[in-house]
Design a protein around this motif. Sequence first.
Motif, mmCIF file in Angstrom:
data_model
loop_
_atom_site.group_PDB
_atom_site.id
_atom_site.type_symbol
_atom_site.label_atom_id
_atom_site.label_comp_id
_atom_site.label_asym_id
_atom_site.label_seq_id
_atom_site.Cartn_x
_atom_site.Cartn_y
_atom_site.Cartn_z
ATOM 1 N N ARG A 98 3.442 9.906 2.919
ATOM 2 C CA ARG A 98 2.816 10.849 1.828
ATOM 3 C C ARG A 98 1.394 11.160 2.522
ATOM 4 N N THR A 99 0.326 10.663 1.861
ATOM 5 C CA THR A 99 -1.104 10.906 1.972
ATOM 6 C C THR A 99 -1.713 10.084 2.943
ATOM 7 N N PHE A 100 -0.823 9.174 3.593
ATOM 8 C CA PHE A 100 -1.510 8.113 4.408
ATOM 9 C C PHE A 100 -0.937 8.427 5.741
ATOM 10 N N THR A 153 -9.920 7.411 3.962
ATOM 11 C CA THR A 153 -9.162 6.221 3.782
ATOM 12 C C THR A 153 -9.275 5.359 2.632
ATOM 13 N N ASP A 169 -5.777 6.929 8.737
ATOM 14 C CA ASP A 169 -5.791 5.778 7.703
ATOM 15 C C ASP A 169 -5.303 4.667 8.468
ATOM 16 N N TRP A 229 4.396 3.766 -3.631
ATOM 17 C CA TRP A 229 4.385 4.604 -4.612
ATOM 18 C C TRP A 229 5.446 5.637 -4.355
ATOM 19 N N LYS A 281 -9.083 5.945 -0.432
ATOM 20 C CA LYS A 281 -8.340 6.288 -1.592
ATOM 21 C C LYS A 281 -7.243 5.385 -1.580
ATOM 22 N N HIS A 282 -7.067 4.785 -0.406
ATOM 23 C CA HIS A 282 -5.678 4.019 -0.483
ATOM 24 C C HIS A 282 -5.910 2.715 -1.005
ATOM 25 N N ILE A 323 0.660 -1.290 0.063
ATOM 26 C CA ILE A 323 0.002 0.030 -0.035
ATOM 27 C C ILE A 323 0.750 1.138 -0.032
ATOM 28 N N PHE A 324 2.090 1.277 0.635
ATOM 29 C CA PHE A 324 2.876 2.432 0.581
ATOM 30 C C PHE A 324 3.713 2.617 -0.750
ATOM 31 N N LYS A 326 3.187 8.829 9.405
ATOM 32 C CA LYS A 326 2.642 9.456 8.228
ATOM 33 C C LYS A 326 3.447 8.944 6.882
ATOM 34 N N ARG A 374 -1.112 -1.807 -6.802
ATOM 35 C CA ARG A 374 -0.317 -2.209 -5.335
ATOM 36 C C ARG A 374 -0.985 -3.246 -4.893
#
Length: 267
Positions: free
Chosen positions: A94-96, A164, A100, A52, A166-167, A49-50, A92, A179
């Motif tokens: 990025r956007t996570f 959440t 989340d 990217w 979006k992940h 999930i991370f 944290k 992913r």
Amino acid sequence: MTALQLKKFLDAKVRLYNQPGFIQDDPISVPHRYTRLQDIEIAGFFAAIFAWGNRKIIIRKSSQLMELMDDAPYDFVRGHQPSDLKRLMTFKHRTFNTTDLLYFIEFFAQFYARHASLEEAFLRGFAAPVALGGDAAGPAAPIEAALNGFYDTFFSLEYAPGRTRKHIASPAKNASCKRINMFLRWMVRNDGKGVDFGVWRRIPASALVCPVDLHVARVARHFGLLQRNVVDWKAALEVTEALRAFDPADPVKYDFALFGLGVTESI
């Protein structure tokens, strides 16, 4: 280059990258620290999930999260106390963010209270693949239903935060699902090469869809494996169907070749 020449070329690249030396610099190195099935699943899921952006950062942030969970992710999600969650509040990537992460932890806690393996979450809607050799929507259809079923299962808790969602990608949203497809490759493929884990038995490698991002799409277009201009679910199916012509039983093994050519060799 003929189709046979391309197959031989890609097969050689698979052999080059599908070996233990590949692990250290790839996010798959994070779940490779563990031997228990559930630890592999949880660590692998977060690492995927991370995944990217810069791979070194992905590995570093995934490792940081594992350390916050005492390097025992399954024990943490099953046995943590509310006070244990405080140490996660500053995490944290990025956007996570914390919102989340806390939802992911709660999902795992509730899911593993009822199931022994995360594979169960992907079996909703999954059925044995139809006979190979149809169009792109044919052989891939079972895993498409499995990914959509997983999305629904993952967000089945009544207080699932909207942000959440979006992940976790899903074919229903026409996302490429890079992913999640990569995570499935890790869990399902069992070729004895030491990279992918092959710890799941009820989803066959033949049903998997190639993880397609901008790098893989660029290489696939270079070799005529992809005509579609946008990187979405249909593009992932198109690439996978082209690769299935080279190996119907394990088309996603060519992810090693396409990714390696795109990132390491910059084709």
